[in-house]
Write a protein that holds these residues in place. Sequence first.
Motif, PDB file in Angstrom:
ATOM      1  N   ASP A 191      -1.536 -26.702 -14.750  1.00  0.00           N
ATOM      2  CA  ASP A 191      -2.389 -26.017 -15.715  1.00  0.00           C
ATOM      3  C   ASP A 191      -3.054 -26.976 -16.689  1.00  0.00           C
ATOM      4  O   ASP A 191      -3.999 -26.603 -17.358  1.00  0.00           O
ATOM      5  CB  ASP A 191      -1.571 -24.996 -16.499  1.00  0.00           C
ATOM      6  CG  ASP A 191      -1.221 -23.792 -15.656  1.00  0.00           C
ATOM      7  OD1 ASP A 191      -1.920 -23.559 -14.655  1.00  0.00           O
ATOM      8  OD2 ASP A 191      -0.245 -23.103 -15.993  1.00  0.00           O
ATOM      9  N   ASN A 192      -2.590 -28.217 -16.783  1.00  0.00           N
ATOM     10  CA  ASN A 192      -3.150 -29.112 -17.798  1.00  0.00           C
ATOM     11  C   ASN A 192      -4.638 -29.361 -17.608  1.00  0.00           C
ATOM     12  O   ASN A 192      -5.369 -29.456 -18.568  1.00  0.00           O
ATOM     13  CB  ASN A 192      -2.355 -30.408 -17.906  1.00  0.00           C
ATOM     14  CG  ASN A 192      -2.352 -31.231 -16.637  1.00  0.00           C
ATOM     15  OD1 ASN A 192      -3.326 -31.299 -15.903  1.00  0.00           O
ATOM     16  ND2 ASN A 192      -1.228 -31.876 -16.367  1.00  0.00           N
ATOM     17  N   ILE A 193      -5.108 -29.464 -16.377  1.00  0.00           N
ATOM     18  CA  ILE A 193      -6.543 -29.686 -16.156  1.00  0.00           C
ATOM     19  C   ILE A 193      -7.321 -28.444 -16.589  1.00  0.00           C
ATOM     20  O   ILE A 193      -8.368 -28.547 -17.215  1.00  0.00           O
ATOM     21  CB  ILE A 193      -6.852 -30.093 -14.697  1.00  0.00           C
ATOM     22  CG1 ILE A 193      -8.313 -30.542 -14.544  1.00  0.00           C
ATOM     23  CG2 ILE A 193      -6.576 -28.977 -13.729  1.00  0.00           C
ATOM     24  CD1 ILE A 193      -8.590 -31.921 -14.986  1.00  0.00           C
ATOM     25  N   THR A 194      -6.800 -27.276 -16.289  1.00  0.00           N
ATOM     26  CA  THR A 194      -7.453 -26.029 -16.687  1.00  0.00           C
ATOM     27  C   THR A 194      -7.533 -25.943 -18.209  1.00  0.00           C
ATOM     28  O   THR A 194      -8.593 -25.641 -18.768  1.00  0.00           O
ATOM     29  CB  THR A 194      -6.684 -24.819 -16.124  1.00  0.00           C
ATOM     30  OG1 THR A 194      -6.698 -24.900 -14.701  1.00  0.00           O
ATOM     31  CG2 THR A 194      -7.292 -23.515 -16.572  1.00  0.00           C
TER      32      THR A 194
ATOM     33  N   GLY B 296     -11.243 -22.822 -25.514  1.00  0.00           N
ATOM     34  CA  GLY B 296     -10.670 -21.519 -25.261  1.00  0.00           C
ATOM     35  C   GLY B 296     -11.668 -20.443 -24.888  1.00  0.00           C
ATOM     36  O   GLY B 296     -11.297 -19.315 -24.611  1.00  0.00           O
ATOM     37  N   VAL B 297     -12.955 -20.782 -24.868  1.00  0.00           N
ATOM     38  CA  VAL B 297     -13.998 -19.794 -24.609  1.00  0.00           C
ATOM     39  C   VAL B 297     -14.722 -20.061 -23.293  1.00  0.00           C
ATOM     40  O   VAL B 297     -15.046 -19.152 -22.550  1.00  0.00           O
ATOM     41  CB  VAL B 297     -15.025 -19.773 -25.767  1.00  0.00           C
ATOM     42  CG1 VAL B 297     -16.173 -18.833 -25.478  1.00  0.00           C
ATOM     43  CG2 VAL B 297     -14.335 -19.418 -27.067  1.00  0.00           C
ATOM     44  N   GLN B 298     -14.983 -21.317 -23.022  1.00  0.00           N
ATOM     45  CA  GLN B 298     -15.740 -21.681 -21.831  1.00  0.00           C
ATOM     46  C   GLN B 298     -15.170 -22.940 -21.207  1.00  0.00           C
ATOM     47  O   GLN B 298     -14.455 -23.696 -21.850  1.00  0.00           O
ATOM     48  CB  GLN B 298     -17.217 -21.888 -22.178  1.00  0.00           C
ATOM     49  CG  GLN B 298     -17.446 -23.028 -23.151  1.00  0.00           C
ATOM     50  CD  GLN B 298     -18.881 -23.121 -23.638  1.00  0.00           C
ATOM     51  OE1 GLN B 298     -19.694 -22.260 -23.355  1.00  0.00           O
ATOM     52  NE2 GLN B 298     -19.186 -24.165 -24.366  1.00  0.00           N
TER      53      GLN B 298
ATOM     54  N   ILE C 187     -21.468 -25.989 -17.871  1.00  0.00           N
ATOM     55  CA  ILE C 187     -20.792 -24.929 -18.607  1.00  0.00           C
ATOM     56  C   ILE C 187     -20.537 -23.737 -17.675  1.00  0.00           C
ATOM     57  O   ILE C 187     -21.452 -23.260 -17.000  1.00  0.00           O
ATOM     58  CB  ILE C 187     -21.641 -24.467 -19.813  1.00  0.00           C
ATOM     59  CG1 ILE C 187     -22.074 -25.664 -20.676  1.00  0.00           C
ATOM     60  CG2 ILE C 187     -20.900 -23.415 -20.623  1.00  0.00           C
ATOM     61  CD1 ILE C 187     -20.954 -26.475 -21.258  1.00  0.00           C
ATOM     62  N   PHE C 188     -19.294 -23.287 -17.672  1.00  0.00           N
ATOM     63  CA  PHE C 188     -18.860 -22.137 -16.877  1.00  0.00           C
ATOM     64  C   PHE C 188     -18.102 -21.170 -17.782  1.00  0.00           C
ATOM     65  O   PHE C 188     -17.557 -21.577 -18.801  1.00  0.00           O
ATOM     66  CB  PHE C 188     -17.904 -22.573 -15.759  1.00  0.00           C
ATOM     67  CG  PHE C 188     -18.506 -23.497 -14.746  1.00  0.00           C
ATOM     68  CD1 PHE C 188     -19.072 -23.002 -13.579  1.00  0.00           C
ATOM     69  CD2 PHE C 188     -18.492 -24.877 -14.947  1.00  0.00           C
ATOM     70  CE1 PHE C 188     -19.611 -23.857 -12.636  1.00  0.00           C
ATOM     71  CE2 PHE C 188     -19.035 -25.734 -14.010  1.00  0.00           C
ATOM     72  CZ  PHE C 188     -19.601 -25.225 -12.857  1.00  0.00           C
ATOM     73  N   ASP C 189     -18.009 -19.915 -17.347  1.00  0.00           N
ATOM     74  CA  ASP C 189     -17.196 -18.939 -18.079  1.00  0.00           C
ATOM     75  C   ASP C 189     -15.715 -19.144 -17.814  1.00  0.00           C
ATOM     76  O   ASP C 189     -14.873 -18.782 -18.633  1.00  0.00           O
ATOM     77  CB  ASP C 189     -17.608 -17.511 -17.718  1.00  0.00           C
ATOM     78  CG  ASP C 189     -18.999 -17.181 -18.242  1.00  0.00           C
ATOM     79  OD1 ASP C 189     -19.358 -17.671 -19.334  1.00  0.00           O
ATOM     80  OD2 ASP C 189     -19.724 -16.456 -17.553  1.00  0.00           O
ATOM     81  N   GLU C 190     -15.390 -19.742 -16.660  1.00  0.00           N
ATOM     82  CA  GLU C 190     -13.999 -20.040 -16.305  1.00  0.00           C
ATOM     83  C   GLU C 190     -13.992 -21.260 -15.397  1.00  0.00           C
ATOM     84  O   GLU C 190     -15.033 -21.661 -14.866  1.00  0.00           O
ATOM     85  CB  GLU C 190     -13.333 -18.854 -15.626  1.00  0.00           C
ATOM     86  CG  GLU C 190     -14.052 -18.382 -14.382  1.00  0.00           C
ATOM     87  CD  GLU C 190     -13.474 -17.083 -13.849  1.00  0.00           C
ATOM     88  OE1 GLU C 190     -13.465 -16.942 -12.612  1.00  0.00           O
ATOM     89  OE2 GLU C 190     -13.058 -16.239 -14.643  1.00  0.00           O
ATOM     90  N   VAL C 191     -12.842 -21.850 -15.231  1.00  0.00           N
ATOM     91  CA  VAL C 191     -12.717 -23.025 -14.370  1.00  0.00           C
ATOM     92  C   VAL C 191     -13.032 -22.607 -12.934  1.00  0.00           C
ATOM     93  O   VAL C 191     -12.477 -21.621 -12.434  1.00  0.00           O
ATOM     94  CB  VAL C 191     -11.293 -23.626 -14.466  1.00  0.00           C
ATOM     95  CG1 VAL C 191     -11.123 -24.776 -13.488  1.00  0.00           C
ATOM     96  CG2 VAL C 191     -11.012 -24.083 -15.896  1.00  0.00           C
TER      97      VAL C 191
END
Length: 152
Positions: free
Chosen positions: A3-6, A13-15, A67-71
């Motif tokens: 999870d560290n990369i995520t 915390g937003v994007q 820029i993404f909304d999630e990984v």
Amino acid sequence: MGDNITEALMWDGVQCMISVFVVHTGDTAPALDFYAGQVVPRQVRVYQLEDEDDRLPGRRLTEYDLIFDEVPGELAGYLDVCLRRACEAGPVAWLGFEGSFHFDHLLTPEIAAQIYGVCTAGAPVELALEEEERTRPRWREVLRRHADALAS
């Protein structure tokens, strides 16, 4: 992949932001395509970084913030595509976490833990997505070899 990369890519915390640094020639930032199948950045911010001390004589350095909304899913595959495309535009490219860049530390051991991917033109992409990988001597050696390519 831990999870560290995520967490690092979602630092605000937003994007999700993936920062691609590309060394190139020419006065303008190369037009790069960071779309890969269904993975499409919501936004691509482009910054030409000013090399006031001429550490990259005859070359420029451009940062692309994807820029993404999630990984993105299949992150390693997507990062591989990004770096291969970036190396089509110049001799060296790398991925670094937010706040990792400074001209005093271009791929140096001091920031090795903050660089998670690198490539040189014509060579395979190297990724270190786990924190444990980025803190090992092997990763510092990988970055040193790529830093040597910056000097040539």
